[in-house]
Enzyme design. Structure first.
Site, PDB file in Angstrom:
ATOM      1  N   HIS A 148       0.827  -1.313  -0.136  1.00 12.55           N
ATOM      2  CA  HIS A 148       0.075   0.149   0.060  1.00 12.55           C
ATOM      3  C   HIS A 148       0.982   1.247   0.005  1.00 12.55           C
ATOM      4  O   HIS A 148       0.290   2.584  -0.036  1.00 12.55           O
ATOM      5  CB  HIS A 148      -1.129  -0.040   1.280  1.00 12.55           C
ATOM      6  CG  HIS A 148      -1.825  -1.051   1.145  1.00 12.55           C
ATOM      7  ND1 HIS A 148      -2.918  -1.197   0.143  1.00 12.55           N
ATOM      8  CD2 HIS A 148      -2.217  -2.024   1.980  1.00 12.55           C
ATOM      9  CE1 HIS A 148      -3.642  -2.342   0.106  1.00 12.55           C
ATOM     10  NE2 HIS A 148      -3.159  -2.932   1.374  1.00 12.55           N
TER      11      HIS A 148
ATOM     12  N   ARG B 119       6.990  -5.396   3.453  1.00 11.21           N
ATOM     13  CA  ARG B 119       5.621  -6.171   3.463  1.00 11.21           C
ATOM     14  C   ARG B 119       5.585  -6.037   1.787  1.00 11.21           C
ATOM     15  O   ARG B 119       5.590  -5.064   1.164  1.00 11.21           O
ATOM     16  CB  ARG B 119       4.497  -5.285   4.163  1.00 11.21           C
ATOM     17  CG  ARG B 119       3.264  -6.045   4.183  1.00 11.21           C
ATOM     18  CD  ARG B 119       2.438  -5.618   3.163  1.00 11.21           C
ATOM     19  NE  ARG B 119       1.686  -4.444   3.261  1.00 11.21           N
ATOM     20  CZ  ARG B 119       0.751  -4.000   3.845  1.00 11.21           C
ATOM     21  NH1 ARG B 119      -0.012  -5.225   4.286  1.00 11.21           N
ATOM     22  NH2 ARG B 119       0.325  -2.910   3.986  1.00 11.21           N
TER      23      ARG B 119
ATOM     24  N   GLU C 264      -5.437 -12.092   7.742  1.00  5.55           N
ATOM     25  CA  GLU C 264      -6.335 -10.836   7.596  1.00  5.55           C
ATOM     26  C   GLU C 264      -7.187 -11.057   6.559  1.00  5.55           C
ATOM     27  O   GLU C 264      -8.302 -10.310   6.186  1.00  5.55           O
ATOM     28  CB  GLU C 264      -5.491  -9.609   7.025  1.00  5.55           C
ATOM     29  CG  GLU C 264      -4.624  -9.827   5.584  1.00  5.55           C
ATOM     30  CD  GLU C 264      -3.825  -8.857   5.203  1.00  5.55           C
ATOM     31  OE1 GLU C 264      -3.646  -7.639   5.598  1.00  5.55           O
ATOM     32  OE2 GLU C 264      -3.095  -8.933   4.267  1.00  5.55           O
TER      33      GLU C 264
ATOM     34  N   ASP D  58      -7.683  -5.095   7.224  1.00  3.19           N
ATOM     35  CA  ASP D  58      -8.328  -6.048   6.682  1.00  3.19           C
ATOM     36  C   ASP D  58      -9.358  -7.161   7.137  1.00  3.19           C
ATOM     37  O   ASP D  58     -10.403  -7.573   7.015  1.00  3.19           O
ATOM     38  CB  ASP D  58      -7.355  -6.717   5.776  1.00  3.19           C
ATOM     39  CG  ASP D  58      -7.145  -5.819   4.175  1.00  3.19           C
ATOM     40  OD1 ASP D  58      -8.034  -5.469   3.667  1.00  3.19           O
ATOM     41  OD2 ASP D  58      -5.748  -5.802   4.005  1.00  3.19           O
TER      42      ASP D  58
END
Ligand code: 3PY
Ligand code: MG
Length: 257
Positions: free
Chosen positions: A48, A73, A152, A178
């Site tokens: 993200h 990540r 998630e 999430d």
């Protein structure tokens, strides 16, 4: 012997919370600054954040130069990214949306050299950054590189015990936004909601039963304290842009007479 920041495993095994910053902006100069803030490591968000692999290369180098572990990540749980990030000198890859045992096995295969997995050889940058010969790097790599599966989704939660038992997996990492969106069928984000915390307690239990590190995305002091209370020890403490926003808001407030 590699520098201490390449031995994330020993640091995590020593117990005590490991609180790291989280970066979204693609800047090596900023990564060098963020790495010198009082956090235990820096995670680059390639999912993200606005960080692509060419950006991550310089950022990982800047974080290692500051003597902190570099974490990533990844954009997705693919077979290429873990090896690529470890080759660049990252110490940990956190893969999003790992929903099944088979997906967790793919993650381990991508991240570990034989016999644990099938990572391909070529970590020249990592060897130089760690100050190791090729033979030393090969001997130490599976220990120096850690992989976390993100839990998630509802499917991941249903499979969490099987995922946690995946040989070679090092930790579970909850994405509470999430997860709470999934648990509420899209109704909202409740990082400390009752159902979210009950699900997260199940993740901690699965991690502990298999000797894995239990991690989660915190983001602020209240959430971090709640997650520490559940038994999580590996926590994303703050996003760099949010630290700037909070600092600016605090300054503006202090200037108002
Ligand atoms: C989540 O909370 O879903 C995350 O992935 C943390 O960024
Ligand atoms: Mg997420």
């Amino acid at each position: 012997m590699a520098a201490a920041h390449f031995d994330l495993r020993s640091r995590l095994a020593s117990g005590g919370p490991f609180l790291f910053s989280w970066m979204t902006a693609p800047s090596a100069a900023l990564a060098g600054q963020v790495a010198r803030l009082p956090f235990d490591g820096v995670c680059l968000d390639m999912q993200h954040g606005m960080i692509g692999f060419p950006d991550a290369v310089g950022m990982i180098a800047a974080i290692n130069a500051a003597g902190r572990p570099a974490l990533v990540r990844s954009l997705w749980n693919d077979a290429a990214t873990p090896g690529q990030c470890f080759d660049a000198g990252a110490s940990c890859v956190i893969a999003p949306m790992v929903n099944t045992r088979a997906q967790a096995e793919l993650l381990v295969r991508a991240a570990k050299y034989p016999p644990m997995g099938s990572r391909s050889w070529g970590g020249y940058t990592a060897q130089q950054a760690a100050g190791l010969s090729p033979a030393e790097y090969l001997r130490g790599a599976n220990r120096m590189t850690m992989v976390f599966a993100m839990i998630e989704t509802v499917e991941a939660l249903e499979n969490v015990e099987a995922i946690a038992a995946t040989p070679g997996l090092d930790g579970l990492f909850v994405g509470p936004s999430d997860l709470s969106i999934a648990l509420s069928s899209g109704a909202g984000i409740e990082k400390t909601g009752k159902h979210t915390l009950a699900a997260m307690a199940r993740v901690v239990a699965a991690a502990k039963a298999n000797g894995l590190v239990a991690g989660a995305f915190g983001g602020n002091a209240e959430v971090i304290k709640t997650y520490l209370g559940l038994g999580f020890t590996f926590l994303a403490a703050a996003v760099e842009v949010e630290l700037m926003q909070r600092g600016a808001a605090e300054l503006n407030k202090a200037l108002q007479v």
